[in-house]
Enzyme design. Structure first.
Site, PDB file in Angstrom:
ATOM      1  N   GLU A   1       0.803  -1.215   0.000  1.00  0.00           N
ATOM      2  CA  GLU A   1       0.000   0.000   0.000  1.00  0.00           C
ATOM      3  C   GLU A   1       0.843   1.275   0.000  1.00  0.00           C
ATOM      4  O   GLU A   1       0.450   2.279  -0.603  1.00  0.00           O
ATOM      5  CB  GLU A   1      -0.919   0.018   1.231  1.00  0.00           C
ATOM      6  CG  GLU A   1      -2.039  -1.000   1.194  1.00  0.00           C
ATOM      7  CD  GLU A   1      -3.167  -0.580   0.270  1.00  0.00           C
ATOM      8  OE1 GLU A   1      -3.188   0.583  -0.177  1.00  0.00           O
ATOM      9  OE2 GLU A   1      -4.034  -1.415  -0.021  1.00  0.00           O
TER      10      GLU A   1
ATOM     11  N   SER B   1     -26.869 -28.797  52.891  1.00  0.00           N
ATOM     12  CA  SER B   1     -25.888 -29.317  53.855  1.00  0.00           C
ATOM     13  C   SER B   1     -24.453 -28.939  53.527  1.00  0.00           C
ATOM     14  O   SER B   1     -23.521 -29.467  54.149  1.00  0.00           O
ATOM     15  CB  SER B   1     -25.995 -30.849  53.915  1.00  0.00           C
ATOM     16  OG  SER B   1     -27.260 -31.249  54.399  1.00  0.00           O
TER      17      SER B   1
END
Length: 777
Positions: free
Chosen positions: A75, A334
């Site tokens: 680019e 429990s």
């Protein structure tokens, strides 16, 4: 003159820059999607911005150098030296446009592309000039690295995907730092035409464009021929875009809590999370409608959360799929019992083999029953904890003190929500309070962390803040007890469990089958499971050992190979813990001199050489006076020519019906001498149930009426002996209250075995066991 012109020009530029400022990315509110990642940086869940755009924050040093090479070489080769615009590229682009009578290449630099993204404009000559002006403005204010960073953040990659990190995850399922040559080339060219080159929709055009970049890299000599050749062999392929959605409820919680963080690195093991969520998608089919589950896996070393499942099916309304049940307040059943027994050991109330009583509680308003029904009489602390018996736990809590117990838990980070006035009561130990799976797992991890709990760490940078919960020795003893707990029948076929036995585990079930729990602790991990309905409606037949425990053990099976403990890798025993041979009923250490008082020997784990005696009323062993000739018992006020002492070890009176005949008081204590009938205060008038014979079987007739069975007979139950008034229990549940010489009538509603227990005001008991058999007519 020239100087004045330059000064005017500079002033004009400053003025224009001030009047037309750049719309910078970091000035935009919520620029990035909010991303929660796993421990390896892979996204778990993404929360896009208001426009639904996915942008993941990333720094330049976290991007593969291959991508930067491909991007700049293809680019903008002169990116590092031009002032924002490359005049040679612009001249080439203009010449190509004149020759072909259309735009062939734009000649845009990376800086110009950033300018166009920040300030969109037309592709006309006027628009190009505006773009160039903004590019100069960018170069004026920022360094090259900062401009490149902007491109990495906001470059378009198709649809709502912006930024290289979002593109890498969306199309390639990997972070940008791991890009290969072929992948780097693909992502470098994709922003040129994000729609046409999308690999998930147009793989062929995308591959052609990618190969063009690869060829350019070879031509420029940036990459070697072999690298390019191998890269070209790779076929362009991408998954269909789908937002990651792992641990969704945890991710939601984190982004809500840390509102100013765009990127949150969690401690979640992504592979484990994915595996468990996939498994749960099948496991939930075994659950009834409108039910869900929650699951936590925690590394005990630093209490980092490795897996987090807050619901069985995220988003499913029928399963309340938006509620996070890891955080929900529920009855713990429990599951608090291990901490009670550990504190009882610390306080010198019990050791691992202390003689406890699983019998009805006499003369008390709180009358809990066991989950399985019935009573077991004499039990050790180990047996009581492993079997999760309720009556011994309530008795122990009464000795320790409910407020002390709740306060110690709070000190260690387990805050209980106690209903009513907030005062802890005996019901606390059976689930009469609220807590969450998160807090329970935090507390249970202390069993493997020398008694220290810690707030769970959900992010990698969360500090470790340990808290004292238990003594290291009592924590180890309780872990050892639970580690040897027999596993449910449906787990006995798991051969792999035999090779990894060192898992301490405890289940719990709240009242009415509303909550099922199972929590396991190995040296490395703590795993917690909750199953139930968020609206608190019951799930009959589903309880901890049946529904939650199998899932918990399945989770241990799916942890990484080698992470589970072998039999040789159990938790190291603290120096404060030792073993001793103790005797029942006294509970003292065995010594040869005390052999006559030792009915049963047990090997106990003890803490700090402390061996507490069995809790009893009165002296034990008991010394009584006998007439030397008749060997009958005489009171102290009786005169006798010759007496002799006798010492006898007694079992707690409330255990009489469960003892062998030779262990009962009537057998061990001689009767009063009839020549000296003065009462010595030693009462042997224990209660005796009348109306039914122990071990008897009754055949009863049923009549059929409207298709229903009706049992006609009933038993008239009475009691002789004993003291005061009486309470009656049938199969472990309280039923009747009676006075002396009064009978109660109990109907038998179905066939089966019945245990009948009566308790007088002094806690003395009697029991009968009968079987009802159905006879049709």
């Amino acid at each position: 003159m020239a100087g004045s012109s330059i000064a005017i020009l500079v002033a004009a530029l400053f003025t224009l820059d001030a009047l037309f400022p750049l719309k910078l990315p970091h000035h935009q509110a919520n620029l990035f999607a909010r991303v929660v990642t796993d421990s390896q940086g892979m996204p778990l869940r993404v929360f896009p911005d208001a426009q639904g755009v996915w942008r993941y924050p990333i720094s330049l040093d976290r991007v593969s150098p291959l991508y930067v090479q491909a991007l700049l070489s293809y680019e903008d080769r002169h990116f590092w030296i031009h002032p924002g615009v490359n005049p040679f590229s612009m001249l080439r682009a203009v010449g190509q446009a004149l020759w072909h009578q259309k735009y062939v290449s734009g000649g845009s630099t990376i800086t110009m592309q950033v300018a166009r993204l920040l300030h969109p404009n037309t592709r006309s000559i006027r628009g190009k000039l505006y773009q160039m002006t903004r590019a100069f403005q960018l170069e004026w204010h920022f360094t090259k690295k900062e401009i490149l960073q902007m491109y990495l953040d906001i470059a378009p990659f198709g649809g709502t995907i912006e930024g290289v990190q979002a593109a890498s995850y969306a199309y390639l399922n990997k972070p940008a730092v791991e890009l290969t040559h072929a992948e780097a080339a693909l992502l470098a060219v994709l922003p040129q035409s994000p729609t046409r080159f999308r690999p998930d929709r147009n793989p062929q055009p995308a591959q052609i464009a990618r190969n063009k970049v690869l060829q350019r890299m070879l031509t420029l000599g940036v990459w070697q021929q072999k690298e390019v050749r191998d890269a070209m062999q790779e076929t362009v392929y991408a998954n269909q875009l789908q937002a990651p959605n792992r641990a969704p409820l945890l991710a939601r919680s984190l982004v809500k809590k840390y509102k100013n963080s765009a990127l949150l690195h969690s401690t979640i093991d992504g592979d484990l999370q994915r595996s468990l969520e996939d498994y749960i998608s099948r496991y939930r089919n075994l659950l009834p409608k409108h039910s869900t589950l929650a699951l936590l896996v925690v590394d005990n070393k630093d209490v980092s959360v490795r897996a987090y499942v807050g619901t069985a099916e995220f988003g499913n309304q029928e399963r309340f799929g938006y509620l996070d049940m890891v955080q929900a307040q529920r009855s713990p059943g429990s599951t608090l019992k291990p901490f009670l027994y550990a504190m009882g050991i610390e306080q010198g109330l019990i050791h691992s083999q202390s003689l406890l009583s699983d019998v009805p509680r006499a003369g008390l308003s709180y009358r809990p029953s066991n989950f399985s029904g019935g009573f077991n009489g004499p039990v050790s602390a180990t047996e009581a904890l492993r079997r999760s018996l309720n009556l011994p736990a309530v008795d122990l809590l009464e000795q320790l003190g409910p407020n002390y117990f709740a306060g110690r838990l709070q000190q260690g980070g387990l805050n209980l929500s106690i209903p009513g006035n907030g005062q802890a009561g005996l019901a606390l130990i059976l689930g009469g309070a609220g807590t969450s799976l998160q807090q329970l797992v935090e507390a249970y991890s202390a069993l493997a962390r020398k008694g220290q709990s810690a707030q769970l760490r959900f992010r990698q940078n969360d500090p470790l803040k340990p808290r004292y919960l238990l003594d290291p020795g009592s924590a180890w003893i309780v872990w050892k007890i639970l580690r040897d707990t027999p596993r449910p029948d449906r787990l006995h076929t798991f051969q792999s469990m035999q090779s990894h036995p060192a898992i301490a585990w405890k289940t719990g079930t709240s009242y009415g089958f509303r909550d099922s729990w199972s929590i396991g602790v190995s040296q490395r991990y703590t795993v917690g499971v909750w199953v139930g309905r968020p609206d608190a409606t019951p799930m009959p037949g589903h309880y901890g050992g049946e529904t939650a425990a199998p899932l918990m053990f399945d989770v241990f099976e799916q942890l990484q190979p080698g992470s589970l403990m072998t039999a040789e890798e159990e938790l190291p025993k603290p120096d404060s813990v030792s073993q001793a041979v103790i005797c029942w009923p006294l509970g003292t250490e065995y010594k040869r001199a005390d052999a006559p008082f030792c009915d049963e020997k047990h090997i106990a784990w003890i803490l700090d050489q402390t061996i507490p005696r069995t809790v009893m009323q009165g002296q034990n062993p008991l010394t009584i006076r006998l007439d030397a000739h008749s060997e009958k018992r005489i009171a102290g006020g009786c005169s006798s020519a010759e007496t002799k002492p006798m010492r006898v070890a007694l079992w707690p009176a409330q255990l009489e019906p469960w003892l062998d005949y030779q262990q009962r008081r009537h057998y061990r204590i001689p009767a009063l001498d009839p020549h000296c009938p003065q009462n010595d205060g030693l009462s042997l008038a224990l209660p005796n149930i009348t109306g039914v014979e122990d071990g008897s079987r009754r055949q009863v007739s049923f009549t059929r009426s409207s298709g229903k069975h009706q049992l006609m007979p009933a038993a008239d139950l009475g009691v002789s002996g004993g003291a005061g008034e009486f309470n009656w229990y049938i199969n472990g549940h309280y039923h009747y209250h009676s006075k002396a010489n009064q009978t109660v009538r109990h109907p038998f509603k179905k066939s089966g075995r019945y245990e009948i227990v009566v308790v007088d005001e002094q806690g003395q008991t009697d029991r009968r066991s009968i079987t009802i058999e159905e006879r049709q007519r």
